[in-house]
Design a protein around this motif. Structure first.
Motif, PDB file in Angstrom:
ATOM      1  N   ARG A   1     -10.809   2.298  -2.289  1.00  0.00           N
ATOM      2  CA  ARG A   1     -10.038   2.344  -1.054  1.00  0.00           C
ATOM      3  C   ARG A   1      -9.865   0.943  -0.474  1.00  0.00           C
ATOM      4  O   ARG A   1     -10.791   0.145  -0.473  1.00  0.00           O
ATOM      5  CB  ARG A   1     -10.698   3.279  -0.035  1.00  0.00           C
ATOM      6  CG  ARG A   1     -10.799   4.726  -0.503  1.00  0.00           C
ATOM      7  CD  ARG A   1      -9.462   5.307  -0.940  1.00  0.00           C
ATOM      8  NE  ARG A   1      -8.429   5.269   0.084  1.00  0.00           N
ATOM      9  CZ  ARG A   1      -8.214   6.245   0.966  1.00  0.00           C
ATOM     10  NH1 ARG A   1      -8.974   7.322   0.971  1.00  0.00           N
ATOM     11  NH2 ARG A   1      -7.241   6.154   1.834  1.00  0.00           N
ATOM     12  N   GLY A   2      -8.667   0.679  -0.011  1.00  0.00           N
ATOM     13  CA  GLY A   2      -8.372  -0.650   0.510  1.00  0.00           C
ATOM     14  C   GLY A   2      -8.043  -1.653  -0.587  1.00  0.00           C
ATOM     15  O   GLY A   2      -7.886  -2.844  -0.332  1.00  0.00           O
TER      16      GLY A   2
ATOM     17  N   THR B   1      -2.626   8.255   0.999  1.00  0.00           N
ATOM     18  CA  THR B   1      -3.759   8.320   0.067  1.00  0.00           C
ATOM     19  C   THR B   1      -4.744   9.407   0.511  1.00  0.00           C
ATOM     20  O   THR B   1      -5.232  10.178  -0.317  1.00  0.00           O
ATOM     21  CB  THR B   1      -4.433   6.936  -0.042  1.00  0.00           C
ATOM     22  OG1 THR B   1      -3.425   5.960  -0.319  1.00  0.00           O
ATOM     23  CG2 THR B   1      -5.469   6.911  -1.154  1.00  0.00           C
TER      24      THR B   1
ATOM     25  N   SER C   1       0.856  -1.189   0.000  1.00  0.00           N
ATOM     26  CA  SER C   1       0.000   0.000   0.000  1.00  0.00           C
ATOM     27  C   SER C   1       0.887   1.232   0.000  1.00  0.00           C
ATOM     28  O   SER C   1       2.105   1.134   0.163  1.00  0.00           O
ATOM     29  CB  SER C   1      -0.834   0.046   1.284  1.00  0.00           C
ATOM     30  OG  SER C   1      -1.824  -0.923   1.273  1.00  0.00           O
TER      31      SER C   1
ATOM     32  N   SER D   1      -5.516  -2.540  -2.299  1.00  0.00           N
ATOM     33  CA  SER D   1      -4.282  -3.334  -2.374  1.00  0.00           C
ATOM     34  C   SER D   1      -4.522  -4.784  -1.970  1.00  0.00           C
ATOM     35  O   SER D   1      -3.844  -5.695  -2.449  1.00  0.00           O
ATOM     36  CB  SER D   1      -3.206  -2.743  -1.463  1.00  0.00           C
ATOM     37  OG  SER D   1      -2.877  -1.458  -1.901  1.00  0.00           O
TER      38      SER D   1
ATOM     39  N   GLU E   1       1.511   4.412  -3.969  1.00  0.00           N
ATOM     40  CA  GLU E   1       2.049   3.053  -3.980  1.00  0.00           C
ATOM     41  C   GLU E   1       3.369   2.986  -4.759  1.00  0.00           C
ATOM     42  O   GLU E   1       4.210   2.132  -4.507  1.00  0.00           O
ATOM     43  CB  GLU E   1       1.026   2.081  -4.580  1.00  0.00           C
ATOM     44  CG  GLU E   1       0.002   1.509  -3.595  1.00  0.00           C
ATOM     45  CD  GLU E   1      -1.059   2.495  -3.114  1.00  0.00           C
ATOM     46  OE1 GLU E   1      -1.171   3.591  -3.705  1.00  0.00           O
ATOM     47  OE2 GLU E   1      -1.771   2.175  -2.149  1.00  0.00           O
TER      48      GLU E   1
HETATM   49  N1  ASP Z   1      -3.618   3.183  -0.481  1.00  0.00           N
HETATM   50  C1  ASP Z   1      -4.970   2.796  -0.802  1.00  0.00           C
HETATM   51  C2  ASP Z   1      -5.915   3.215   0.305  1.00  0.00           C
HETATM   52  O1  ASP Z   1      -5.549   3.781   1.287  1.00  0.00           O
HETATM   53  C3  ASP Z   1      -5.094   1.345  -1.069  1.00  0.00           C
HETATM   54  C4  ASP Z   1      -4.746   0.447   0.088  1.00  0.00           C
HETATM   55  O2  ASP Z   1      -4.030   0.844   0.994  1.00  0.00           O
HETATM   56  O3  ASP Z   1      -5.186  -0.703   0.083  1.00  0.00           O
HETATM   57  O4  ASP Z   1      -7.083   2.969   0.192  1.00  0.00           O
END
Ligand code: ASP
Ligand code: MG
Length: 412
Positions: free
Chosen positions: A150-151, A47, A41, A153, A74
């Motif tokens: 979001r999320g 982010t 990430s 990764s 990233e």
């Molecule tokens: N950096 C991105 C986020 O904060 C993806 C991740 O961390 O999974 O959503």
């Protein structure tokens, strides 16, 4: 020799110190002779920082440009991690989503992965290098950069594990696994050694803080064994996989809850075909997601209809109901946005009667009034007043002995 996909979240790569620590963790696995593909990430908070920058300039930001911006987070961590590995004497090579060719659709900011070209990865692996891939990003057929939500990764990691047929996908984060319930509500909550994909999806309200839900769906679909564990402390974490025959099963794996519920009731609507659609159609058209739905039997050609929505959508849903239901000749509309949903989750309940009645009995014993009930094969949910949340969760945790593991429960 095994092939592992490791994913490190934002806190795990939150500083150069942490990045060096991650490098050590990877080296440990390499030393045992295994191959590792790493997904990272952006550094913690990055982010959010980038989103805020964009919004200082344009509201809402142009989605294509936002993805160009967000994907840089990233790109920073893949390079730094490769440098850390090299500094410690290990060959490594970083790839952006575009370089690996993680092909996605063009739904900017929430793109879906269509295909992954694994050739380059396989070549680099056979050259004996550790591969570090930027999470959360991909590229369209036309060469536009996309992000996966979001999320995202987590989903990159699972997709790579599926494409490479990895032995396991390890998601390193800042918690040491999936718990029977939120430890902030019940301090005796216990880390689960294993949980099934189905249960994990039902535990979304707890699990989504740990894993992007889409990644769990993906892992289930392609049967990728997923393990959630901490990059800060030693431990086995929680393995998310399919139920194995003969596996020691707990009746209940955990208690999920959702604080953000609201319910709406239409009283005295004519009981005739099409009524449910008349009530819920306009709600769906307004993009409001409906969770539980209950319609009463109608002794006198009139019926009552209740459903729940996210609390943020309560007012909007109420306005819509007011309009549609007056037209339909409903007697009254009422609602309550101070409710919560609590769910018992467990594949073990499939084959055991009596779980529901035990649940209702113990809630009654505490004087907690149940306002709505719904069940599925592996879940029983109740809606109660929000002030009872803590009491209900702790009571159920105790009654179903969730602080003990299966073996000691069986011998009881
Ligand atoms: N950096 C991105 C986020 O904060 C993806 C991740 O961390 O999974 O959503
Ligand atoms: Mg995450």
């Amino acid at each position: 020799m095994a092939l592992y996909v490791h994913k490190y979240g934002g806190t795990s790569v939150g500083s150069t110190e942490r990045i060096k620590h991650v490098a050590d963790n990877i080296i440990n696995v390499r030393e045992k002779g295994h191959d590792v593909v790493v997904v990272v990430s952006a550094m913690r908070g990055e982010t959010n920082r980038l989103v805020a920058l964009a919004r200082e300039i344009q509201e809402p930001p142009n989605p294509r440009e936002l993805d160009v911006l967000l994907s840089t987070g990233e790109q920073v961590t893949i390079a730094l991690l490769c440098m850390a590995l090299e500094q410690k004497g290990y060959a490594a090579c970083s790839y952006t989503g575009a370089q690996v060719r993680i092909l996605t659709d063009d739904a900017f900011t929430k793109a879906r992965i269509l295909d992954i070209d694994t050739d380059r990865i396989k070549d680099t692996l056979s050259a004996g290098k550790v591969i570090v891939v930027a999470g959360f990003q991909g590229i369209t057929e036309n060469g536009d950069i996309t992000t996966l939500g979001r999320g995202g990764s987590d989903t990159t990691a699972v997709a790579l594990a599926a494409a490479l047929k990895a032995d396991e996908c390890l998601i390193y984060t800042d918690v040491d696994g999936v718990y029977t319930t939120d430890p902030r509500i019940e301090p005796r909550a216990r880390r689960l050694n294993r949980i099934t994909f189905e249960e994990m999806l039902e535990m979304a309200s707890l699990g989504s803080k740990v894993l992007q839900i889409r990644s769990v769906e993906f892992a289930g679909k392609y049967n990728v064994s997923l393990r959630v564990l901490s990059s800060f402390t030693e431990g086995e974490g929680t393995l998310i996989s399919y139920e194995e025959a003969g596996m020691e099963k707990a009746l209940i794996s955990g208690i999920a809850f959702n604080r953000d519920e609201a319910k709406l009731t239409v009283l005295g609507v004519p009981d005739r075909p099409g009524i449910a659609h008349k009530i819920l159609g306009p709600i769906a058209d307004a993009n409001i997601e409906v969770d539980m739905i209950v319609q009463n039997i109608a002794p006198d050609a009139k019926t009552d209809f209740t459903f729940t929505v996210h609390r943020n959508d309560y007012k909007k849903a109420m306005d819509i109901l007011q309009r549609t239901c007056t037209e339909m000749g409903a007697r009254e509309i009422s609602g309550d946005d101070k409710i919560v949903k609590i769910s018992l989750v467990g594949v073990g309940m499939r084959s055991h009667a009596g779980i529901a009645s035990k649940m209702f009995e113990s809630l009654a014993g505490e004087g907690i009034n149940i306002r709505m009930i719904s069940t599925s094969e592996i879940k029983i949910s109740v809606v109660v007043d929000e002030r009872y949340l803590e009491l209900a969760v702790r009571t159920l945790h105790e009654v179903f002995k969730l602080d003990q593991d299966v073996q000691s429960k069986e011998s009881n």
